[in-house]
Write an enzyme that holds these catalytic residues in place. Structure first.
Site, mmCIF file in Angstrom:
data_model
loop_
_atom_site.group_PDB
_atom_site.id
_atom_site.type_symbol
_atom_site.label_atom_id
_atom_site.label_comp_id
_atom_site.label_asym_id
_atom_site.label_seq_id
_atom_site.Cartn_x
_atom_site.Cartn_y
_atom_site.Cartn_z
ATOM 1 N N SER A 1 3.393 3.284 -4.125
ATOM 2 C CA SER A 1 2.842 1.956 -4.367
ATOM 3 C C SER A 1 3.879 0.857 -4.191
ATOM 4 C CB SER A 1 2.243 1.888 -5.776
ATOM 5 O OG SER A 1 3.220 2.217 -6.755
ATOM 6 N N ASP B 1 0.619 -4.316 -15.937
ATOM 7 C CA ASP B 1 0.369 -2.939 -16.394
ATOM 8 C C ASP B 1 1.596 -2.280 -17.017
ATOM 9 O OD1 ASP B 1 1.976 -2.186 -14.246
ATOM 10 O OD2 ASP B 1 0.372 -1.234 -13.103
ATOM 11 N N HIS C 1 4.271 -1.077 -12.741
ATOM 12 C CA HIS C 1 4.670 -1.567 -11.418
ATOM 13 C C HIS C 1 5.487 -2.855 -11.552
ATOM 14 C CE1 HIS C 1 1.099 0.952 -10.481
ATOM 15 N NE2 HIS C 1 1.818 1.279 -9.415
#
Length: 276
Positions: A83, A246, A249
């Site tokens: 990611s 979150d 990340h």
């Protein structure tokens, strides 16, 4: 009258021996209970960490862009990995790790026009890199590849040697295709807020083991390494703003910190690529 010896038979135990035995049994039971209790805590924290909401890739975020003035020396930069290679956690190209690297290269002394792309896939582990390398080598050959991988290997507690071997194979394939490669190793997972202690410490330990295996494998395969955990971990631990909503990340600030850690190696790779 028969005299009795003052010594005890082999099967007899004095008060001291009995006390020692009771203490040993209590210690063993405490250890077992603590181990079971600790395992239950870790399992519970793992369940919570797996099921909490995380940032998702922005479907509208362009993964291909050209950054820099027209006519400047061109550079094809491709990102591979998880990611991080997609910039999950931010909503603008300029805030992603790729966008920030492209901007630094365009504004740097060499003044590049960067043709940026990413073949990263959110959730990827090192075993997924082979497919990404194949995609990266389709079409015009990249000049520099930046690989960001390892966090998902660590959180899944995969064997570091296995993660390193798959990464090394990917770097070797890119180098054989005359692509310069820079790898950002597994970041400091002990800094993330999405995972509670003591699981955070366990995952942080796993991440450091993965990063060490990555370093050896990448250098053996002819790539360059940036230890993101060592170079940027203290900043992420000190500043919660380096994470997106979150807690896992990076935010735009977090990606900027990574980009500045990576840029010396990426710029050096770009200079080597320009001499090919």
């Amino acid at each position: 009258m028969t005299e009795h010896s003052g010594s005890h038979g082999a099967g007899d135990r004095g008060p001291g021996a009995e006390l020692a035995l009771r203490l040993a049994r209590a210690a063993a039971l405490s250890l077992i209970a603590g181990t079971i209790g600790g395992a239950a805590v870790l399992a519970g924290e793992a369940f919570v960490a797996r099921n909490r909401p995380y940032a998702q890739p922005e479907l509208g975020l362009a993964l291909r862009a050209t950054v820099g003035r027209p006519g400047a020396p061109p550079l094809r930069l491709v990102l591979l990995g998880d990611s991080s290679a997609l910039g999950v956690g931010v909503g603008r190209l300029g805030d992603t790790i790729g966008g920030q690297l492209a901007h630094l290269l365009a504004e740097g002394p060499a003044g590049r026009q960067v043709h940026l792309s990413s073949v990263g896939v959110s959730g990827s582990r090192s075993t997924d890199l082979a497919t990404q390398v194949a995609r990266a080598l389709l079409g015009p050959r990249p000049d520099v590849a930046v690989i960001l991988i390892g966090a998902n290997d660590a959180t899944a507690l995969r064997r570091p040697a296995e993660a390193g071997a798959y990464l090394g194979a990917a770097v070797r394939r890119l180098r054989e295709a005359h692509v310069e490669v820079v790898v950002g190793t597994c970041p400091d997972l002990g800094a993330v807020h999405a995972i509670a202690p003591p699981l955070r410490q366990v995952v942080g330990w796993a991440g450091r083991r993965v990063a060490r295996a990555q370093t050896v494998a990448v250098l053996d395969a002819g790539g360059s390494v940036v230890d993101l955990g060592t170079e940027t971990g203290p900043v992420f631990r000190a500043d919660a703003g380096t994470f997106c909503h979150d807690g896992f990340h990076p935010s735009a600030d977090g990606y900027r910190i990574w980009a500045h850690a990576l840029i010396p190696a990426v710029a050096a790779a770009a200079n080597v690529a320009s001499r090919h």
